[in-house]
Enzyme design. Structure first.
Site, PDB file in Angstrom:
ATOM      1  N   HIS A 173     119.071 -11.265  67.456  1.00  0.00           N
ATOM      2  CA  HIS A 173     120.137 -11.852  66.637  1.00  0.00           C
ATOM      3  C   HIS A 173     121.529 -11.299  66.962  1.00  0.00           C
ATOM      4  CE1 HIS A 173     116.619 -13.181  64.654  1.00  0.00           C
ATOM      5  NE2 HIS A 173     116.456 -12.160  63.858  1.00  0.00           N
ATOM      6  N   ASP A 197     115.177 -18.147  67.703  1.00  0.00           N
ATOM      7  CA  ASP A 197     115.971 -17.057  67.147  1.00  0.00           C
ATOM      8  C   ASP A 197     116.646 -17.702  65.954  1.00  0.00           C
ATOM      9  OD1 ASP A 197     118.241 -15.460  66.429  1.00  0.00           O
ATOM     10  OD2 ASP A 197     117.925 -14.352  68.268  1.00  0.00           O
ATOM     11  N   HIS A 198     116.185 -17.398  64.758  1.00  0.00           N
ATOM     12  CA  HIS A 198     116.627 -18.220  63.624  1.00  0.00           C
ATOM     13  C   HIS A 198     118.124 -18.068  63.339  1.00  0.00           C
ATOM     14  CE1 HIS A 198     116.116 -14.571  61.120  1.00  0.00           C
ATOM     15  NE2 HIS A 198     116.877 -15.167  60.237  1.00  0.00           N
TER      16      HIS A 198
END
Ligand SMILES: NC(=O)C1=CN([C@@H]2O[C@H](COP(=O)(O)OP(=O)(O)OC[C@H]3O[C@@H](n4cnc5c(N)ncnc54)[C@H](OP(=O)(O)O)[C@@H]3O)[C@@H](O)[C@H]2O)C=CC1
Ligand SMILES: O=C1O[C@H](COP(=O)(O)O)[C@@H](O)[C@H](O)[C@H]1O
Length: 509
Positions: free
Chosen positions: A237, A174-175
């Site tokens: 996010h 999950d950047h």
């Protein structure tokens, strides 16, 4: 490292620049090897030219000398293969052996899946069947988002990959968790005695998390039509940011201790039944509008979007965490495409003074705010009240600001995540129970919308979303804070002047 999807958009825009950033920071082992793969047939030299183009176009760090470039790229090679063809893995295995021998590595293998999600499961099992996971070193699987389409598909995918990799070998990206300021939330909270005593429902009125984007769906309609903002941004996010803001302090700064605390937040996150969804969650789709004086098309006019598409490009929600710390505190989230500015921010709004004696010229006293700016202007503002100079009792909001990326480049999220995966540190990757709880929260919302198409609202491109999103907060006498503003907006009747771009902080008049 075997990078599947090396000819794709993500590899070009994020992964190669991240590897170069790590190389420049001397964070890659001297003997690392990267094998890129895709279906496209290309020579090693075509591949290296593509990698260079990607670094020069999208990288934050430039190539200084030809010698440096030659050194860096000597670690790379390319193989064309169709990942759905088990036989093709024989050639990959042979190449891996050759590279390991050449570099004298210990056999540590990292497989990065930057390919379409429907290929994740098959590739994991083919890696095992072909013998690529048999190594004397460690093996790891880095897997891109989305992890499943709903709970059932995520469970199926998880079972598939767990036949080839153990949970501690799986790094689900999950950047947002790789972003400097998302990681900083823990430090801000748990390294400052100032905040922790106030971080609860006694002192906090509400929390707002906004991730607004100026871009539309761009070329991603095929994916986005089936995802929508709920699956694309909220399931991952937005929920991750909620976890970081609302978790209890971990007993130790260890991966599982941190993840355990995060997951407890999801367990306490109130789930809405299908009937409750319209009361707490708003979805919208952008229509034609104007962005910075340019006319832009509506979502339904975008390439590859169905003309009667019901896909949401905006979500706003009022959420609650039903535990002792957060009972009764609304957590408002909103995310959308084609909004006026690119910005991700968390605003902690503190409760009002028990008794008002000071007011501004409009007879109100603005609340204290802690604003955590995730991007693009990384930093934090503490909004307080102070006397307006030269007056006796006129109170104005002032802002104490910290800029995290002024005067220095901070690492890209993917640099940090790559590095952590290589180190075997999965703290900032999502554990299976987080993924599964996130889908359990999201699935009923999706079902409610699928069963009630009339709940889709509309907003003009270039606006802050449908008016229904404002109403969601007004029920509680709250308003969205549009803090990092470049236009004339107001905080409790006080005009926000503009963002001071040079000093990167909001200013108030
Ligand atoms: N792009 C982005 O900004 C983001 C992407 N992601 C995720 O990253 C992943 C990749 O996305 P993206 O780069 O945009 O996708 P692209 O469509 O741009 O690239 C797909 C890649 O997969 C390769 N590929 C496709 N089919 C096969 C096959 N059968 N065998 C071997 N290789 C194959 C393609 O190779 P070739 O073209 O040579 O056939 C290409 O390298 C997805 O899971 C996406 O959800 C996540 C966050 C952001
Ligand atoms: O994962 C995704 O994130 C981006 C937004 O990321 P950011 O780092 O630019 O804030 C979003 O555009 C994309 O739709 C989504 O898939």
């Amino acid at each position: 490292m075997v990078l599947f999807g090396a000819t794709g958009d993500l590899a070009k825009r994020k992964l190669f620049p991240a590897l170069f950033g790590l190389y420049k920071a001397k964070k890659l082992h001297a003997d690392f090897r990267v094998i890129g793969s895709g279906r496209s047939v290309m020579s090693d030299s075509d591949f290296t030219a593509m990698v260079r183009h990607s670094i020069e176009t999208f990288g934050r760090i430039s190539i200084d000398t030809e010698e440096e470039w030659t050194q860096f790229i000597s670690h790379f090679s390319y193989i064309s293969l169709d990942v759905m063809n088990l036989q093709a893995y024989n050639a990959l295995l042979a190449l891996v052996h050759t590279k390991e021998k050449e570099a004298g590595t210990a056999g540590n293998r990292l497989f990065y899946l930057a390919i379409a999600p429907n290929l994740f499961g098959p590739v994991a099992s083919y890696l095992k069947q072909s013998g690529l996971t048999d190594t004397n070193g460690w093996k790891r699987l880095v897997i891109e988002k989305p992890f499943g389409h709903d709970l059932a598909s995520a469970e199926e995918l998880n079972q598939q990959i767990q036949q080839a990799f153990d949970e501690e070998e799986i790094f689900r990206i999950d950047h947002y968790l790789g972003k400097e300021m998302v990681q900083n939330i823990e430090v801000i909270r748990f390294a400052n005695s100032l905040f922790e005593p106030l971080w609860n429902n006694t002192h906090i009125s509400n929390i707002q998390i906004t991730a607004s984007e100026t871009v539309g769906v761009e070329e991603r309609a095929v994916y986005y039509e089936n995802a929508g903002a709920l699956r694309d941004m909220v399931q991952n996010h937005m929920l991750q940011m909620i976890m970081m803001v609302c978790m209890e302090p971990p007993s130790r700064l260890k991966t599982e201790a941190i993840r355990d605390e995060k997951v407890k937040v999801l367990r306490s996150l109130r789930r809405y039944s299908e009937d409750e969804v319209p009361k707490y969650i708003v979805r919208g789709q952008y229509r034609e509008g104007s962005m910075q004086n340019h006319k832009v098309a509506g979502y339904r006019e975008e390439p590859n979007v169905k003309p009667d598409s019901l896909t949401e490009t905006f979500v706003a929600a009022k959420l609650f965490i039903d535990n002792f710390r957060w009972a009764g505190v609304p957590i408002y989230i909103r995310t959308g495409k084609r909004m006026p500015r690119k910005s991700t921010e968390i605003v902690i709004q503190f409760k009002e003074m028990p008794q008002g004696i000071f007011f501004n010229k409009n007879g109100v006293l603005g609340p204290n705010l802690l604003i955590i700016r995730i991007n693009p202007m990384e930093g934090m503002d503490l909004v307080l009240n102070a006397k307006k100079p030269g007056t006796d009792d006129d109170v104005v909001p002032i802002s104490m600001s910290f800029c995290n990326n002024c005067g220095q480049e901070t690492p890209e999220a993917y640099e940090r995540l790559f590095y952590d995966a290589i180190q075997g540190d999965s703290t900032f990757f999502t554990r299976w129970d987080e993924v599964s709880l996130a889908w359990k929260f999201v699935d009923p919302i999706r079902r409610a919308w699928d069963n009630h198409p009339e709940t889709l609202c509309y907003y003009e491109a270039g606006s802050f979303g449908p008016v229904e999103s404002e109403k969601l907060l007004q029920q509680e006498q709250h308003n969205w804070w549009n803090v990092s503003t470049s236009s004339q907006e107001k905080i409790h009747g006080v005009e926000l002047k503009h963002v001071d771009l040079q000093h990167r902080r909001p200013m108030y008049v």
